[in-house]
Motif scaffolding. Sequence first.
Motif, PDB file in Angstrom:
ATOM      1  N   MET A 297     -42.908  13.621 -22.567  1.00 44.53           N
ATOM      2  CA  MET A 297     -43.681  12.857 -22.388  1.00 44.53           C
ATOM      3  C   MET A 297     -45.504  13.791 -22.462  1.00 44.53           C
ATOM      4  O   MET A 297     -46.436  13.841 -22.291  1.00 44.53           O
ATOM      5  CB  MET A 297     -44.230  11.972 -21.710  1.00 44.53           C
ATOM      6  CG  MET A 297     -43.379  10.686 -21.814  1.00 44.53           C
ATOM      7  SD  MET A 297     -43.446   9.398 -20.231  1.00 44.53           S
ATOM      8  CE  MET A 297     -42.111   8.021 -20.906  1.00 44.53           C
ATOM      9  N   VAL A 298     -44.605  14.912 -22.323  1.00 38.71           N
ATOM     10  CA  VAL A 298     -45.406  16.391 -21.983  1.00 38.71           C
ATOM     11  C   VAL A 298     -45.924  16.691 -22.886  1.00 38.71           C
ATOM     12  O   VAL A 298     -44.630  17.158 -24.123  1.00 38.71           O
ATOM     13  CB  VAL A 298     -45.255  17.690 -21.023  1.00 38.71           C
ATOM     14  CG1 VAL A 298     -45.811  18.535 -20.827  1.00 38.71           C
ATOM     15  CG2 VAL A 298     -44.973  16.726 -19.285  1.00 38.71           C
ATOM     16  N   SER A 299     -47.167  17.218 -23.296  1.00 39.66           N
ATOM     17  CA  SER A 299     -47.738  17.570 -24.496  1.00 39.66           C
ATOM     18  C   SER A 299     -47.523  19.803 -24.770  1.00 39.66           C
ATOM     19  O   SER A 299     -47.066  20.842 -24.927  1.00 39.66           O
ATOM     20  CB  SER A 299     -49.516  17.758 -24.240  1.00 39.66           C
ATOM     21  OG  SER A 299     -49.296  16.376 -24.890  1.00 39.66           O
ATOM     22  N   TYR A 300     -47.623  20.027 -23.436  1.00 40.56           N
ATOM     23  CA  TYR A 300     -47.552  21.370 -23.495  1.00 40.56           C
ATOM     24  C   TYR A 300     -47.210  22.148 -21.991  1.00 40.56           C
ATOM     25  O   TYR A 300     -47.567  21.617 -20.630  1.00 40.56           O
ATOM     26  CB  TYR A 300     -49.438  22.707 -22.931  1.00 40.56           C
ATOM     27  CG  TYR A 300     -49.782  22.395 -24.309  1.00 40.56           C
ATOM     28  CD1 TYR A 300     -49.611  23.281 -24.851  1.00 40.56           C
ATOM     29  CD2 TYR A 300     -50.663  21.840 -24.988  1.00 40.56           C
ATOM     30  CE1 TYR A 300     -50.271  23.910 -26.218  1.00 40.56           C
ATOM     31  CE2 TYR A 300     -51.691  21.114 -26.458  1.00 40.56           C
ATOM     32  CZ  TYR A 300     -51.324  22.664 -27.052  1.00 40.56           C
ATOM     33  OH  TYR A 300     -51.986  23.005 -27.975  1.00 40.56           O
TER      34      TYR A 300
ATOM     35  N   PRO B  99     -38.863  18.096 -29.081  1.00 39.10           N
ATOM     36  CA  PRO B  99     -39.601  18.861 -30.428  1.00 39.10           C
ATOM     37  C   PRO B  99     -40.964  18.966 -30.417  1.00 39.10           C
ATOM     38  O   PRO B  99     -41.098  19.897 -31.133  1.00 39.10           O
ATOM     39  CB  PRO B  99     -38.388  18.319 -30.865  1.00 39.10           C
ATOM     40  CG  PRO B  99     -38.389  16.513 -30.166  1.00 39.10           C
ATOM     41  CD  PRO B  99     -38.063  17.560 -28.903  1.00 39.10           C
ATOM     42  N   ALA B 100     -41.533  18.019 -29.554  1.00 35.25           N
ATOM     43  CA  ALA B 100     -43.091  17.456 -29.823  1.00 35.25           C
ATOM     44  C   ALA B 100     -43.905  18.523 -28.829  1.00 35.25           C
ATOM     45  O   ALA B 100     -45.105  18.895 -28.992  1.00 35.25           O
ATOM     46  CB  ALA B 100     -43.474  16.158 -30.037  1.00 35.25           C
ATOM     47  N   CYS B 101     -42.950  19.342 -28.120  1.00 36.76           N
ATOM     48  CA  CYS B 101     -44.120  20.196 -26.908  1.00 36.76           C
ATOM     49  C   CYS B 101     -44.414  21.336 -26.937  1.00 36.76           C
ATOM     50  O   CYS B 101     -43.966  21.694 -28.217  1.00 36.76           O
ATOM     51  CB  CYS B 101     -42.870  20.110 -25.481  1.00 36.76           C
ATOM     52  SG  CYS B 101     -44.002  20.936 -24.029  1.00 36.76           S
TER      53      CYS B 101
ATOM     54  N   ALA C  56     -44.306  28.999 -28.412  1.00 38.19           N
ATOM     55  CA  ALA C  56     -43.180  27.912 -29.959  1.00 38.19           C
ATOM     56  C   ALA C  56     -43.625  27.296 -29.461  1.00 38.19           C
ATOM     57  O   ALA C  56     -43.472  26.306 -28.774  1.00 38.19           O
ATOM     58  CB  ALA C  56     -41.923  28.477 -29.200  1.00 38.19           C
ATOM     59  N   ASP C  57     -43.703  26.423 -31.030  1.00 39.53           N
ATOM     60  CA  ASP C  57     -43.308  25.036 -30.441  1.00 39.53           C
ATOM     61  C   ASP C  57     -43.116  24.888 -32.023  1.00 39.53           C
ATOM     62  O   ASP C  57     -42.701  25.878 -33.028  1.00 39.53           O
ATOM     63  CB  ASP C  57     -44.883  24.095 -30.861  1.00 39.53           C
ATOM     64  CG  ASP C  57     -45.834  24.918 -32.671  1.00 39.53           C
ATOM     65  OD1 ASP C  57     -45.350  25.530 -33.339  1.00 39.53           O
ATOM     66  OD2 ASP C  57     -46.972  25.218 -32.476  1.00 39.53           O
ATOM     67  N   ALA C  58     -42.867  23.798 -32.741  1.00 47.16           N
ATOM     68  CA  ALA C  58     -42.126  22.745 -33.416  1.00 47.16           C
ATOM     69  C   ALA C  58     -41.456  23.972 -34.884  1.00 47.16           C
ATOM     70  O   ALA C  58     -40.879  23.771 -35.671  1.00 47.16           O
ATOM     71  CB  ALA C  58     -41.802  22.045 -34.000  1.00 47.16           C
TER      72      ALA C  58
END
Length: 294
Positions: free
Chosen positions: A172-175, A204-206, A220-222
């Motif tokens: 549930m965390v964005s960053y 994977p959405a973080c 890094a992100d997706a």
Amino acid sequence: MNIFVFGSLNIDHTYRLPHMLRIGETLSSYEYSRNVGGKGLNQAIALRRAGSNVCFAGAIGADGIFLTDYLLENGIDITCITQVDVPTGHAVIQVDDMGRNAILLFGGANQMISDRMISETFEKVQTGDWILLQNEINNGDRIIRAAYERGVKVILNPSPFSKELLTWPLEMVSYLILNEVEGRDLTGKTRTEDILNELLTRYPACHIVLTLGEHGSEYADAKQRYSQVAYRCDAVDTTAAGDTFTGYFLHAISCGYPIQDALKLSSIASSIAVTKQGAAVSIPNIDDVMNAGI
């Protein structure tokens, strides 16, 4: 928008020593100071000095009023801070002649965050506001869930690491903004690339920011990855380096900076912070960062 820092407020007792204490050793300190501190407070100050609107949520004892005074003096909203009938959290900080630190924490009031405090804080959070959270207060998992249910973005600095973090709803965390030690503890991996890959596999959405001390930082992100060098400086005290980085990075991305620019701004700010003694008092203003000539 406002950034709500739901975090710790500590009284920092800092001792300068030739070297870190060894088991069974008694060593005289040649300097002592009492300062404002706590990862929550430090990151809130960094956010504010970078230029963000900041509201603080947390708890103090009767001995910690000077901490809220300091927040007020720096233009931070303290209406979500509750005074409780236990001592304020504090830290015993050793700083050696190389500027390295070792920190012993006492949770105190920071461990008294109740469901009522969480609910009252979220009554003031509006759509578009962000929550910044660390792991120096209790009920962090409930704060994440409360934010997620309301569609509020959560930025987590999982420091200090505890096994309890592994049960938190990190999806549930964005960053996630963490250092390499915390990355190893969370993933069981040791190589930087493996830590990033494992975190993105799980979440994977973080968006992941991994700080590497003198070796810089990685994002890094997706879809993308970036590296940022650390800027050379004469380090005196590294106590607030990570908190400075976190606050400046969050300010930058909340203002729409490209990731590479946010990483650079944060790296410059933290390189300035370590050239001064203390925690919050060492965090630079945005003008100092912009005029650093780097």
